[in-house]
Design an enzyme around this catalytic site. Structure first.
Site, PDB file in Angstrom:
ATOM      1  N   GLU A  79       5.506  -7.734   8.442  1.00 20.53           N
ATOM      2  CA  GLU A  79       4.628  -6.295   7.434  1.00 20.53           C
ATOM      3  C   GLU A  79       4.920  -6.988   6.125  1.00 20.53           C
ATOM      4  OE1 GLU A  79       2.441  -3.172   9.231  1.00 20.53           O
ATOM      5  OE2 GLU A  79       4.620  -3.046   8.891  1.00 20.53           O
ATOM      6  N   GLY A 106       1.320   0.028   1.641  1.00 20.79           N
ATOM      7  CA  GLY A 106       1.463   1.139   0.885  1.00 20.79           C
ATOM      8  C   GLY A 106       0.804   1.119  -0.170  1.00 20.79           C
ATOM      9  N   GLU A 119      10.172   0.522   7.716  1.00 14.98           N
ATOM     10  CA  GLU A 119      10.745   2.288   7.402  1.00 14.98           C
ATOM     11  C   GLU A 119      11.849   2.590   8.180  1.00 14.98           C
ATOM     12  OE1 GLU A 119       7.128   3.727   6.903  1.00 14.98           O
ATOM     13  OE2 GLU A 119       6.129   2.642   5.610  1.00 14.98           O
ATOM     14  N   GLY A 135      -1.356   1.042   8.494  1.00 13.98           N
ATOM     15  CA  GLY A 135      -1.074   2.704   8.176  1.00 13.98           C
ATOM     16  C   GLY A 135      -2.044   3.305   7.640  1.00 13.98           C
ATOM     17  N   GLY A 136      -2.063   3.843   6.476  1.00 13.95           N
ATOM     18  CA  GLY A 136      -2.718   4.801   5.701  1.00 13.95           C
ATOM     19  C   GLY A 136      -4.686   4.058   6.399  1.00 13.95           C
ATOM     20  N   ASN A 164      -0.546   3.092  13.009  1.00 14.73           N
ATOM     21  CA  ASN A 164       0.315   3.496  12.699  1.00 14.73           C
ATOM     22  C   ASN A 164       0.217   4.792  11.612  1.00 14.73           C
ATOM     23  OD1 ASN A 164       3.133   3.903  12.502  1.00 14.73           O
ATOM     24  ND2 ASN A 164       3.681   2.545  10.991  1.00 14.73           N
ATOM     25  N   TRP A 165      -0.048   6.297  12.428  1.00 12.93           N
ATOM     26  CA  TRP A 165       0.105   7.504  11.550  1.00 12.93           C
ATOM     27  C   TRP A 165       1.333   7.469  11.040  1.00 12.93           C
ATOM     28  CZ3 TRP A 165      -3.407  10.842  15.161  1.00 12.93           C
ATOM     29  CH2 TRP A 165      -4.860  10.456  14.897  1.00 12.93           C
ATOM     30  N   LYS A 166       2.488   6.866  11.071  1.00  7.75           N
ATOM     31  CA  LYS A 166       3.475   7.359  10.576  1.00  7.75           C
ATOM     32  C   LYS A 166       3.434   8.953  10.640  1.00  7.75           C
ATOM     33  CE  LYS A 166       3.410   4.112   7.548  1.00  7.75           C
ATOM     34  NZ  LYS A 166       4.175   2.816   6.093  1.00  7.75           N
TER      35      LYS A 166
END
Ligand code: PEP
Length: 253
Positions: free
Chosen positions: A169, A175, A101, A236-237, A12-14
């Site tokens: 999650e 994060g 988010e 994510g990151g 997930n590159w957000k």
């Protein structure tokens, strides 16, 4: 008993990345060896502006592309939104719905997430439905209750293992570099599998992929991916750079 389930590592590159970031897809593909390709799926969910270009770059390189959100309706007066059909049209094969988010920043309820999952299914996309407790929920001993409520409210009962992936999650792990213990992850994933039997039926529940997400990185991936009922990761990151993502995928080598 859960059947052999083909794992998925989804990135997930957000709200990160530009067209130049798509070069990472080719690098990911290079390290995604034939042996690994036999074992698992890799998916990248870039920002909406990049879904079409990413899908075009991903043709023939063994990486699937997904969206990060969709509207519950198929079309209409919803300025700034994207429909599941538009994502499909741009080459996506899946969409994340109910990420914490989105739930926090956009006030998305379980019912809204469920309607989005249904829109994904209607438009031939896999819905990656996210659930997870906040730190306050956990400290109040409400982890299982919160996740159970989210599952019940966010997953339409006619979904199948072909159009549904669940991602657990814990919000406090996203994060932050923090992760639950393997035993905690095992408890929640076992409960998710159990509840899925009630929601989508016993047969389908055994085949649904349940991903773990929250600070997954190369150094902890193997331990987390070995937990029973963990069928991959939502990352994510560490999905922004091919080397990091491949370090996670190596858990399946
Ligand atoms: C996420 O936001 O889905 C996520 C898992 O983020 P990170 O891996 O950065 O914790």
């Amino acid at each position: 008993m859960a059947q052999m389930i083909r794992p998925m590592v989804a990135g997930n590159w957000k709200m990160n990345g530009s067209r130049a970031s798509l070069d990472e897809l080719a690098l990911m593909s290079t390290g995604f060896t034939p042996a690994l390709r036999q074992k698992l799926d890799i998916m990248i969910c870039p920002p909406a502006t990049l879904v079409l270009a990413a899908s075009q770059r991903a043709v023939g390189i063994g990486i699937a592309i997904g969206g990060q959100d969709c509207h519950a309706n198929d079309a209409g007066a919803h300025t700034g939104d994207l429909s599941a059909g538009m994502l499909f049209d741009a080459g996506a094969t899946a969409v994340i719905v109910g990420h914490s988010e989105r739930r926090a920043d956009h006030g998305e309820s379980d019912a809204t997430v469920g309607a989005k999952a249904e829109a994904a299914r209607r438009n031939a996309l896999i819905a990656i439905v996210c659930v997870g407790e906040t730190r306050a929920d956990r400290e109040a001993g409400k982890t299982l209750a919160v996740v159970r409520r989210q599952l019940k409210g966010s997953i339409p009962d006619h979904m199948t293992s072909r159009d549904l992936v669940v991602a657990y999650e814990p919000v406090w792990a996203i994060g932050t570099g923090l992760t639950p213990t393997a035993a905690d992850v095992a408890d929640v994933h076992a409960m998710i599998r159990q509840d899925l039997r009630r929601i989508v039926g016993k047969e389908e529940a055994e085949k649904v992929r349940i991903l773990y997400g929250g600070s997954v990185k190369p150094s902890n991936a193997k331990e987390l991916m070995l937990v029973p009922n963990v069928n991959g990761a939502l990352v994510g990151g560490a999905s922004l750079k091919a080397l990091d993502l491949l370090g996670i995928v190596a858990a399946y080598a």
